[in-house]
Design an enzyme around this catalytic site. Structure first.
Site, short mmCIF file in Angstrom:
data_model
loop_
_atom_site.label_atom_id
_atom_site.label_comp_id
_atom_site.label_asym_id
_atom_site.label_seq_id
_atom_site.Cartn_x
_atom_site.Cartn_y
_atom_site.Cartn_z
N LYS A 161 0.91 -1.23 -0.18
CA LYS A 161 0.01 0.02 0.23
C LYS A 161 0.90 1.12 0.10
CE LYS A 161 -1.78 1.74 4.03
NZ LYS A 161 -1.51 2.89 4.23
N ASN A 162 1.89 1.36 0.83
CA ASN A 162 2.40 2.50 1.02
C ASN A 162 3.49 2.63 0.05
OD1 ASN A 162 0.95 3.26 3.11
ND2 ASN A 162 2.27 2.62 4.73
N ASP A 220 3.87 0.15 12.20
CA ASP A 220 2.76 -0.45 11.74
C ASP A 220 2.55 -1.98 12.08
OD1 ASP A 220 2.07 1.88 10.52
OD2 ASP A 220 2.84 1.32 8.59
N1 EPU Z 1 6.09 14.28 11.68
C1 EPU Z 1 6.07 15.69 11.91
N2 EPU Z 1 5.94 16.64 11.23
C2 EPU Z 1 5.50 16.49 9.85
C3 EPU Z 1 5.33 15.04 9.30
C4 EPU Z 1 5.78 13.85 10.39
O1 EPU Z 1 6.66 15.84 13.05
O2 EPU Z 1 5.32 17.24 9.05
C5 EPU Z 1 6.42 13.39 12.33
C6 EPU Z 1 5.23 12.47 12.92
O3 EPU Z 1 4.33 12.98 13.79
C7 EPU Z 1 5.59 11.18 13.37
C8 EPU Z 1 7.01 10.97 12.56
O4 EPU Z 1 7.26 12.26 12.04
O5 EPU Z 1 6.23 11.39 14.81
C9 EPU Z 1 7.01 10.05 11.56
O6 EPU Z 1 5.95 10.06 10.72
P1 EPU Z 1 5.86 10.05 9.24
O7 EPU Z 1 5.81 11.27 8.48
O8 EPU Z 1 6.98 8.95 8.57
O9 EPU Z 1 4.66 9.25 8.97
P2 EPU Z 1 3.63 9.29 7.64
O10 EPU Z 1 4.57 9.69 6.55
O11 EPU Z 1 2.41 10.20 7.73
C10 EPU Z 1 3.85 6.70 6.70
C11 EPU Z 1 2.94 5.60 6.56
C12 EPU Z 1 2.32 5.30 8.04
C13 EPU Z 1 3.34 4.80 8.70
C14 EPU Z 1 4.53 5.91 9.08
C15 EPU Z 1 5.60 5.36 9.70
C16 EPU Z 1 1.93 6.32 4.49
C17 EPU Z 1 0.90 6.78 3.70
N3 EPU Z 1 1.83 6.16 5.86
O12 EPU Z 1 3.31 7.78 7.64
O13 EPU Z 1 1.38 3.91 7.63
O14 EPU Z 1 2.96 4.27 10.11
O15 EPU Z 1 4.95 6.31 7.70
O16 EPU Z 1 6.28 4.41 9.24
O17 EPU Z 1 3.25 5.92 3.84
C18 EPU Z 1 -0.48 2.66 7.68
O18 EPU Z 1 0.16 2.35 6.78
O19 EPU Z 1 -1.22 2.10 8.61
C19 EPU Z 1 0.60 3.94 8.39
C20 EPU Z 1 -0.32 4.73 9.31
#
Ligand code: EPU
Length: 443
Positions: A28-29, A317
Site C-alpha cells: 500500500k505505502n 505499523d
Molecule cells: N512528523 C512531523 N511533522 C511532519 C510530518 C511528520 O513531526 O510534518 C512526525 C510524525 O508526527 C511522526 C514522525 O514524524 O512522529 C514520522 O511520521 P511519518 O511522517 O514518517 O509518517 P507518515 O509519513 O505520515 C507513513 C505511513 C504510515 C507509517 C509511518 C511510519 C504512509 C501513507 N503512511 O506515515 O503508515 O505508520 O509512515 O512508518 O506512507 C499505515 O499504513 O497504517 C500507516 C499509518
C-alpha cells in the site's frame, strides 16, 4: 468507508491450527506514492501488483478529480495518464480520509507552480502534523497561506527552485513528497535526514529508470538534479511486496499456525520483525521470497521488549499485531511506541479480552503474559489495530466480532478470503441486511 460491515471470527483457543500458503500483495505505502508520482510524467505509466484496497481506490479518485485518466484491469494492474491534468486543488472530501494524499502536493506544485489542499486525514494514530511539508515548500521558494481551511502553496514565478532541506524528524511521506518535488524543481535539491523505508527506494529507483537524476536513495541524504518531465516509455512499475501485510501474517502464523507459508514477500525488509520473533522463541524458515512457520508442538514464547523505530528498526505499523503476540509470551514485555503518540489504544481492548496490560503513558505500556484471550465485540480504531484484533480473535476462545471493517479494507485486500484459505473461520457480514458474504469451511 464501509463501516457497516463486520467480521465474525471463531477463535482457536491458542491451538496451532492454520495451514497452507498465503500470498502477500503489493505494498500500500509504495503504490500510493507511485500513483502520485505519475503527475511528473509526460506519458502513461503502467503499474503491476497493485493491491485492490480502499486507499488505492481513493487515490485513483483524487487523480481522476484532478483530470488524470486511471484504469484498472482485473489482474492487479493500473494505468495512469496525467497528460491532460490541469486542476491543482486536491479535493478535501477524499483527501481528509487519506494521509498519503499529502504526497500529491510535491509533484503538483513542481509541475504547475501551485497547489491547494486541506490538512490531510488518515488513521487517527496521533497528531500527524504537516510542519515539515510547509517548511520544505518555503525552502523551495514557495509561498504558503492558509485560507478557509485550505493551504495554498504558490511557487515564485511558477517554478520551484532547488534547495537544501533538513527534516527535523525522519518522515516517510515528507521524504517522498520532496523527492518528487525535486525532480521538476530548477537546479539541485538536497534532502537531509531522509527516511530509509524500502517503499521510498522503490519509488526513486523507478523514477531514475524514467530519466530522473537522483542519488543517495536508501541513505539519509538524497540529492535530486531537477529537469524536465519524465517518460515511462512503456517501463512498468512493479509494486514491491507489502512488508506490513507479510509481518502481520508472520505474527499470526507464530500464534495460530501449524504449517503456514507466507509467499511472495521480501524477507530482507522484515529483518527486525523476524529477529524479534525468533528471539521470543518462534521458529521461522526464511526463504528467498517466502517465510514459513512450522509449529509441530506449541512453542514456548518468551516476553521481549518492543521499541518501534524508523526503518530498518521495528515498524510502528506492526506494533499492534505484535502486542497480541506479547500477550501470549511468558513474562513481562515493555512496549515503547516512539513514532506516534496515539497508537496504544488497542491495548485497552486486549485487556478486555483478558490480557494483563498496564498503560504507562501515551507511548509506553507493559504486558504480562501469557493469558488466555476471550472473545469480545471490538471496534477497529485504525487499519493496523483492526488487523491486530483479527489476530487476537483467532487466538482467543469463542466468537469475536470486529466492527469498522472499512478501516481494515483500506490496507488489506480480501483479508477474510486469505485467512479462510489457511483454515480460519472468519466471515464478513453486512449489517444492513445481515447478508453473509464469505463463509469459512468447517475446521
Ligand atoms: N512528523 C512531523 N511533522 C511532519 C510530518 C511528520 O513531526 O510534518 C512526525 C510524525 O508526527 C511522526 C514522525 O514524524 O512522529 C514520522 O511520521 P511519518 O511522517 O514518517 O509518517 P507518515 O509519513 O505520515 C507513513 C505511513 C504510515 C507509517 C509511518 C511510519 C504512509 C501513507 N503512511 O506515515 O503508515 O505508520 O509512515 O512508518 O506512507 C499505515 O499504513 O497504517 C500507516 C499509518
Amino acid at each position: 468507508m464501509k463501516t457497516e460491515e463486520r467480521l465474525e471470527i471463531e477463535g482457536l483457543r491458542g491451538r496451532r491450527f492454520l495451514a497452507g500458503t498465503v500470498k502477500v500483495g503489493g505494498a500500500k505505502n509504495a503504490v500510493l506514492k507511485m500513483m502520485s508520482a505519475t503527475i511528473l510524467f509526460a506519458d502513461r505509466v503502467k503499474m503491476t501488483n497493485v493491491p485492490e484496497i480502499e486507499d488505492v481506490r481513493r487515490t485513483a479518485e483524487l487523480l481522476v478529480d484532478l483530470g488524470a485518466e486511471v484504469s484498472f484491469s482485473g489482474d492487479h494492474t493500473c494505468d495512469i495518464d496525467t497528460t491532460n491534468l490541469t486542476k491543482t486543488v486536491i479535493t478535501p472530501e477524499i483527501s481528509k480520509k487519506l494521509r498519503a494524499s499529502i504526497v500529491l502536493t510535491g509533484p503538483l506544485l513542481a509541475r504547475f507552480g501551485r497547489v491547494s489542499f486541506p490538512h490531510p486525514g488518515g488513521c487517527v494514530i496521533g497528531r500527524r502534523p504537516i510542519d515539515l511539508f510547509l517548511a520544505g515548500f518555503e525552502a523551495l521558494g514557495a509561498n504558503v497561506t492558509l485560507k478557509n481551511d485550505l493551504y495554498e502553496i504558490k511557487a515564485k514565478n511558477g517554478q520551484l527552485i532547488g534547495a537544501e532541506i533538513f527534516f527535523k524528524n525522519q518522515s516517510v511521506t515528507a521524504t517522498e513528497t520532496f523527492l518528487l518535488a525535486g525532480v521538476l524543481a530548477k537546479g539541485k535539491t538536497v534532502l537531509k535526514n531522509c527516511a530509509l523505508e524500502p517503499e521510498i527506494i522503490s519509488l526513486g529507483e523507478y523514477l531514475k529508470k524514467c530519466g530522473a537524476k537522483i542519488s543517495g536513495l536508501g541513505t539519509t541524504t538524497i540529492e535530486i538534479e531537477g529537469g524536465a518531465r519524465l517518460h515511462a516509455k512503456g517501463k512498468i512499475y512493479h509494486t514491491i511486496p507489502d512488508r506490513i501485510e507479510a509481518g502481520s501474517f508472520l505474527i499470526l502464523a507464530t500464534l495460530a499456525g501449524k504449517d503456514v507459508t507466507i509467499a511472495d514477500c521480501e524477507p530482507k525488509h522484515l529483518t527486525a520483525v523476524i529477529d524479534f520473533l525468533r528471539e521470543a522463541g518462534a521458529e521461522i524458515i526464511v526463504g528467498q521470497n517466502f517465510l514459513r512457520v512450522i509449529n509441530r508442538k506449541k512453542p514456548k514464547l518468551i516476553a521481549s521488549d518492543l521499541k518501534t523505530h524508523e526503518y530498518p528498526g521495528f515498524p510502528t505499523d506492526l506494533q499492534a499485531p505484535m502486542s497480541v503476540f506479547l500477550t501470549q509470551a511468558v513474562g513481562q514485555s515493555f512496549i515503547f511506541e516512539t513514532i506516534f503518540e496515539g497508537r496504544l489504544g488497542h491495548l485497552e481492548s486486549l485487556e478486555q479480552m483478558g490480557a494483563k496490560v498496564k498503560l504507562l503513558d501515551a507511548h509506553r505500556a507493559i504486558i504480562n503474559g501469557p493469558n488466555e484471550l476471550h472473545s469480545r465485540e471490538l471496534f477497529s480504531p485504525d487499519l493496523r489495530a483492526g488487523l491486530a484484533y483479527i489476530i487476537a480473535g483467532l487466538v482467543a476462545k469463542g466468537r469475536t466480532t470486529v466492527h469498522n471493517v472499512g478501516y481494515i479494507d483500506r490496507g488489506y485486500e480480501n483479508i477474510e478470503g486469505k485467512l479462510t484459505a489457511l483454515g480460519a473461520k472468519i466471515k464478513r457480514i453486512h449489517l444492513e441486511n445481515e447478508t453473509i458474504c464469505h463463509f469459512s469451511s468447517e475446521n
